[in-house]
Design an enzyme around this catalytic site. Structure first.
Site, mmCIF file in Angstrom:
data_model
loop_
_atom_site.group_PDB
_atom_site.id
_atom_site.type_symbol
_atom_site.label_atom_id
_atom_site.label_comp_id
_atom_site.label_asym_id
_atom_site.label_seq_id
_atom_site.Cartn_x
_atom_site.Cartn_y
_atom_site.Cartn_z
ATOM 1 N N GLU A 53 35.822 -24.094 -40.192
ATOM 2 C CA GLU A 53 37.043 -23.308 -39.999
ATOM 3 C C GLU A 53 37.528 -22.739 -41.337
ATOM 4 O O GLU A 53 37.523 -23.418 -42.352
ATOM 5 C CB GLU A 53 38.119 -24.219 -39.400
ATOM 6 C CG GLU A 53 39.465 -23.539 -39.173
ATOM 7 C CD GLU A 53 40.518 -24.502 -38.642
ATOM 8 O OE1 GLU A 53 41.526 -24.028 -38.103
ATOM 9 O OE2 GLU A 53 40.332 -25.730 -38.770
ATOM 10 N N LYS A 120 42.153 -18.543 -32.370
ATOM 11 C CA LYS A 120 42.607 -19.919 -32.123
ATOM 12 C C LYS A 120 43.903 -19.928 -31.326
ATOM 13 O O LYS A 120 44.917 -19.346 -31.730
ATOM 14 C CB LYS A 120 42.792 -20.648 -33.454
ATOM 15 C CG LYS A 120 43.105 -22.132 -33.327
ATOM 16 C CD LYS A 120 43.188 -22.754 -34.720
ATOM 17 C CE LYS A 120 43.447 -24.259 -34.681
ATOM 18 N NZ LYS A 120 43.510 -24.828 -36.052
ATOM 19 N N CYS A 154 39.030 -26.404 -34.167
ATOM 20 C CA CYS A 154 39.740 -27.588 -34.656
ATOM 21 C C CYS A 154 40.698 -28.192 -33.616
ATOM 22 O O CYS A 154 40.261 -28.863 -32.695
ATOM 23 C CB CYS A 154 40.453 -27.252 -35.966
ATOM 24 S SG CYS A 154 40.779 -28.695 -37.037
#
Length: 271
Positions: A53, A120, A154
């Site tokens: 990431e 995200k 994540c």
């Protein structure tokens, strides 16, 4: 009951996860490190390469928008690698669009251009991520050498329903890139395995290693089979590891028993 299509006949894919130290704010250094890691994985024969990431800059707060303006050049470098090695390369970078900045996983396909992108959705509150990034609004499944691949970044990993949604949408693997800290690495290990087992799906997950001013990171980048077996583990230091994914395993598992198709969402709707 949910119908899940079978994998293409004989479908296999060699996947690699790369982990390395990320120097916060030092884009030139990180890009050099990341491109070298990706190329080494490609030279190992990987058809899919996953990077961590925000691998170009880390969480660099107020400077993140400036870093995002360098992303088109970086994806251009990745396109050259993907084309040279007939590989798909995925990793998260800051993206500037419509006056906002997103934490975006770019997936570069074998013909060179960006094949797709996932912004995200779940922004991590402990990092005040919503101060620097806008949230994505849609889950994404992309084509990876003919295999549907769902995307997570994540903190998304903590949301089981997102994995369910991706699997129900036909994903045969979930690609994850992360900066998951050492202090909660046991959660990372458990959640990767859980997402694989509960959805009978492959999980290909790249985490960073090293440290920044606030946190330590100890890798544990992993490739997990649909039955929870660990096919590859990069340990705690800069490395890349590979595993061959045999997608017939998914169909064999689901022929024996198939909880992913036996969910009854009407009995437990969203709260």
């Amino acid at each position: 009951m949910i119908h899940y299509p079978a994998s293409p006949s004989g479908a296999r894919l060699k996947a690699a996860v790369c982990q390395f130290e990320i120097a916060v704010g030092d884009v030139d250094k990180n890009v050099s490190t990341g491109l070298a890691a990706a190329e080494n994985a490609c030279k190992s024969g990987a058809q899919l390469v996953v990077l961590p990431e925000l691998w170009s800059c880390g969480y660099d707060g107020e400077k993140i928008a400036a870093h995002a303006r360098k992303t088109p050049e970086i994806t251009g470098f990745l396109s050259g690698l993907a084309k040279a090695y007939d590989a798909v390369i995925a990793g998260s970078l800051p993206e500037e669009a419509n006056g906002r900045v997103y934490n975006t996983m770019f997936v570069i396909n074998t013909t060179g251009p960006v094949a797709g992108a996932y912004r995200k959705i779940h922004l991590f509150p402990l990092l005040n991520e919503d101060k620097w990034f806008a949230p994505g609004r849609q889950s994404v499944i992309l084509n990876c050498h003919g295999i549907p691949a769902g995307c997570m970044i994540c903190y998304d990993l903590r949301f089981a329903e997102m994995g369910v949604h991706l699997a129900a949408g036909g994903a045969r693997m979930i690609v994850v890139c992360a900066q998951w800290p050492a202090v909660r690495i046991d959660h990372w290990d458990a959640l990767l395995m859980a997402r694989a087992i509960e959805n009978q799906i492959f999980v290909v997950a790249a985490n960073r290693c090293g440290a920044d001013a606030d946190s330590g990171f100890n890798g544990h980048s992993r490739i997990i089979a649909p039955d929870g077996a660990i096919l590859a583990d990069a340990g705690q230091i800069p490395a890349h590891v590979c595993a061959e994914l045999d997608f017939s395993i998914i169909d064999n598992l689901r022929t024996r028993f198939c909880p992913v198709a036996q969910r009854v969402p009407a009995a437990y709707p969203p709260a």
